[in-house]
Design a protein around this motif. Structure first.
Motif, short mmCIF file in Angstrom:
data_model
loop_
_atom_site.label_atom_id
_atom_site.label_comp_id
_atom_site.label_asym_id
_atom_site.label_seq_id
_atom_site.Cartn_x
_atom_site.Cartn_y
_atom_site.Cartn_z
N GLU A 261 0.84 -1.21 0.00
CA GLU A 261 0.00 0.00 0.00
C GLU A 261 0.87 1.25 0.00
N MET A 262 1.92 1.24 0.82
CA MET A 262 2.82 2.39 0.88
C MET A 262 3.50 2.60 -0.48
N GLU A 263 3.96 1.52 -1.10
CA GLU A 263 4.59 1.64 -2.41
C GLU A 263 3.60 2.16 -3.45
N ASN A 264 2.35 1.70 -3.40
CA ASN A 264 1.33 2.19 -4.33
C ASN A 264 1.06 3.67 -4.13
N ARG A 265 0.97 4.10 -2.86
CA ARG A 265 0.78 5.53 -2.59
C ARG A 265 1.94 6.35 -3.10
N GLN A 266 3.16 5.87 -2.89
CA GLN A 266 4.34 6.59 -3.37
C GLN A 266 4.34 6.66 -4.90
N GLN B 211 1.67 6.52 -6.89
CA GLN B 211 0.62 7.46 -7.29
C GLN B 211 1.08 8.90 -7.09
N GLU B 212 1.76 9.16 -5.99
CA GLU B 212 2.27 10.51 -5.71
C GLU B 212 3.28 10.93 -6.78
N LEU B 213 4.16 10.02 -7.15
CA LEU B 213 5.16 10.31 -8.18
C LEU B 213 4.48 10.57 -9.53
N ASN B 214 3.50 9.73 -9.88
CA ASN B 214 2.79 9.94 -11.14
C ASN B 214 2.04 11.26 -11.15
N SER B 215 1.42 11.61 -10.02
CA SER B 215 0.72 12.90 -9.93
C SER B 215 1.70 14.05 -10.09
N PHE B 216 2.87 13.92 -9.49
CA PHE B 216 3.88 14.97 -9.60
C PHE B 216 4.38 15.11 -11.03
N LYS B 217 4.61 13.98 -11.70
CA LYS B 217 5.05 14.02 -13.09
C LYS B 217 3.99 14.67 -13.98
N THR B 218 2.73 14.36 -13.74
CA THR B 218 1.63 14.98 -14.48
C THR B 218 1.60 16.48 -14.22
N LEU B 219 1.79 16.88 -12.97
CA LEU B 219 1.83 18.31 -12.62
C LEU B 219 2.95 19.03 -13.36
#
Length: 172
Positions: A109-114, A116-124
């Protein structure tokens, strides 16, 4: 309150939810007979009964000074003790397994959250880069238009081109 199960050549006892393989057999005496150039091994019944509890290790009780029948309470107590111990070990293994699975689930779960956070940051970052480039196109179109107005060279074809540049900036 225990169960005994005989399947083919295997006898098992169920105590505390754990199966233990048991055997009752007669001990055989081994002797070697010379037959010409070859030795032949023969076995002969000894009259001694052996009760065996099989697991990773084996424990045996023999007829001897005290007949095996009189030792049955001690044998049964030993079986119960060993099966109780096996049951406790299985419960502990199951507990550790469940604990390990829970740790792995939390880690996933922690790896998935990380991720998702990285993907969101790349999209930003990509969105910010596109926004910056679109603004650059709009500023360029505005600058070209100001220069054309100040030099009085603004034509219909230039207006079409400026309109096209602004639409592409909006699209981008």
């Amino acid at each position: 309150s225990h169960s005994v199960c005989v399947d083919y050549s295997e006898t098992r006892v169920l105590i505390e939810g754990e199966w233990m393989e048991i055997h009752i057999r007669e001990k055989l005496d081994k002797f070697v007979v010379k037959e010409g150039r070859w030795d032949r091994t023969l076995y002969k019944p000894s009259g001694i009964l052996v009760f065996q509890m099989k697991h990773i290790w084996a424990k045996e009780w023999y007829d001897g000074k005290m007949p095996l029948e009189e030792r049955l309470p001690r044998i049964l107590a030993s079986l119960e003790h060993k099966c109780r111990k096996m049951h406790e070990e299985r419960i502990e293994r199951d507990r550790k397994h469940a604990e390990r699975e829970e740790q792995e689930r939390v880690h996933r779960e922690m790896e998935n959250r990380q991720e998702q956070e990285l993907n969101s940051f790349k999209t930003l970052l990509a969105d910010a880069g596109r926004w910056q480039k679109a603004n650059m196109l709009r500023e360029y179109a505005a600058g070209v238009e100001r220069a054309a107005i100040s030099s009085d060279t603004l034509t219909d074809s230039m207006r079409e081109w400026l309109d096209w540049v602004r639409k592409k900036a909006d699209w981008f």
